[in-house]
Design a protein around this motif. Sequence first.
Motif, short mmCIF file in Angstrom:
data_model
loop_
_atom_site.label_atom_id
_atom_site.label_comp_id
_atom_site.label_asym_id
_atom_site.label_seq_id
_atom_site.Cartn_x
_atom_site.Cartn_y
_atom_site.Cartn_z
N LYS A 27 85.87 -15.81 25.53
CA LYS A 27 85.36 -16.70 24.49
C LYS A 27 85.18 -15.94 23.17
CE LYS A 27 81.19 -18.76 24.30
NZ LYS A 27 80.03 -19.51 24.68
N GLU A 28 84.63 -14.74 23.24
CA GLU A 28 84.47 -13.91 22.03
C GLU A 28 85.82 -13.61 21.40
OE1 GLU A 28 82.42 -10.34 23.23
OE2 GLU A 28 80.60 -11.44 23.77
N ALA A 29 86.80 -13.22 22.22
CA ALA A 29 88.13 -12.87 21.70
C ALA A 29 88.82 -14.10 21.10
CB ALA A 29 88.99 -12.28 22.83
N LEU A 30 88.73 -15.23 21.76
CA LEU A 30 89.38 -16.44 21.26
C LEU A 30 88.72 -16.95 19.98
CD1 LEU A 30 90.10 -18.39 24.57
CD2 LEU A 30 91.76 -17.21 23.10
N GLU A 36 89.41 -21.38 13.30
CA GLU A 36 89.49 -22.78 12.86
C GLU A 36 89.10 -23.76 13.97
OE1 GLU A 36 93.27 -22.09 15.06
OE2 GLU A 36 92.03 -20.86 13.76
N ARG A 37 89.02 -23.30 15.18
CA ARG A 37 88.72 -24.17 16.32
C ARG A 37 87.22 -24.30 16.53
NH1 ARG A 37 92.99 -27.06 18.69
NH2 ARG A 37 94.82 -25.74 18.74
N GLU A 38 86.82 -25.47 17.03
CA GLU A 38 85.41 -25.72 17.33
C GLU A 38 84.98 -24.90 18.54
OE1 GLU A 38 84.60 -29.84 17.95
OE2 GLU A 38 85.56 -30.45 16.08
N ALA A 39 83.68 -24.62 18.62
CA ALA A 39 83.13 -23.83 19.73
C ALA A 39 83.41 -24.51 21.08
CB ALA A 39 81.64 -23.62 19.54
N ALA A 40 83.32 -25.84 21.13
CA ALA A 40 83.56 -26.56 22.39
C ALA A 40 85.00 -26.38 22.86
CB ALA A 40 83.24 -28.04 22.23
N PHE A 41 85.95 -26.38 21.92
CA PHE A 41 87.35 -26.18 22.25
C PHE A 41 87.56 -24.77 22.80
CE2 PHE A 41 91.70 -24.92 21.48
CZ PHE A 41 92.44 -26.03 21.88
N ILE A 42 86.97 -23.78 22.11
CA ILE A 42 87.09 -22.38 22.54
C ILE A 42 86.49 -22.21 23.94
CG2 ILE A 42 86.28 -20.02 22.06
CD1 ILE A 42 88.54 -20.93 20.18
N ALA A 43 85.37 -22.87 24.20
CA ALA A 43 84.73 -22.78 25.52
C ALA A 43 85.63 -23.37 26.60
CB ALA A 43 83.37 -23.48 25.50
N LYS A 44 86.24 -24.52 26.32
CA LYS A 44 87.13 -25.13 27.32
C LYS A 44 88.37 -24.28 27.55
CE LYS A 44 85.77 -29.92 26.62
NZ LYS A 44 86.15 -31.20 26.00
N LEU A 45 88.92 -23.73 26.47
CA LEU A 45 90.09 -22.86 26.61
C LEU A 45 89.73 -21.61 27.40
CD1 LEU A 45 93.03 -22.20 25.97
CD2 LEU A 45 92.29 -21.37 23.71
N SER A 46 88.57 -21.04 27.13
CA SER A 46 88.11 -19.85 27.86
C SER A 46 87.94 -20.18 29.34
CB SER A 46 86.78 -19.37 27.29
OG SER A 46 86.92 -19.05 25.93
N GLY A 47 87.34 -21.32 29.64
CA GLY A 47 87.18 -21.74 31.03
C GLY A 47 88.51 -21.94 31.73
#
Length: 161
Positions: A27-30, A36-47
């Motif tokens: 999540k930190e790296a992404l 430009e991405r929202e935190a929720a998007f980054i969290a889902k991508l990380s998951g």
Amino acid sequence: MTLESKLIPILREGVEIVKMISFKKIKEALAKQHPEREAAFIAKLSGALVNTIFGAPAYEEPFAIFARNHANLIAHEQAKVGAMLAELRIPLTDALRIQALCDHQEGQDSTATLQQAQDQGILLADRDLPLPHSFIELVRHLGSAFGLLLRPLPNNDWAPS
């Protein structure tokens, strides 16, 4: 209840701690790569990336829909996940092998997950399979370092009440 049936859930819990730490690092790296991405998007991508590493696709909505809708992005980021998690290669290797051992005890085959992790540069092929005790100690140390676990209190049996 046999020792084995008590040990498997403890080991699986350790694997979950390594997954949580991996999630935080990814999540930190992404977040840095995709400001430009929202935190929720980054969290889902990380998951989704953690799920692919551990061979656990998301079946529950909205995570399954996210994985389907962003399969190309997930595959693109998956190619870079080895570099994102370079400092966690030892605990990841141990967690993946412990997971495979637990799966084997429960009649499942995790060979493909291990091979994928090796192909991604995550798995240290020459590392020995950890003993349960050393894996649990590693997880305790890492979990407390990342603020996910409290350090066990020293045994104060000698202290007066």
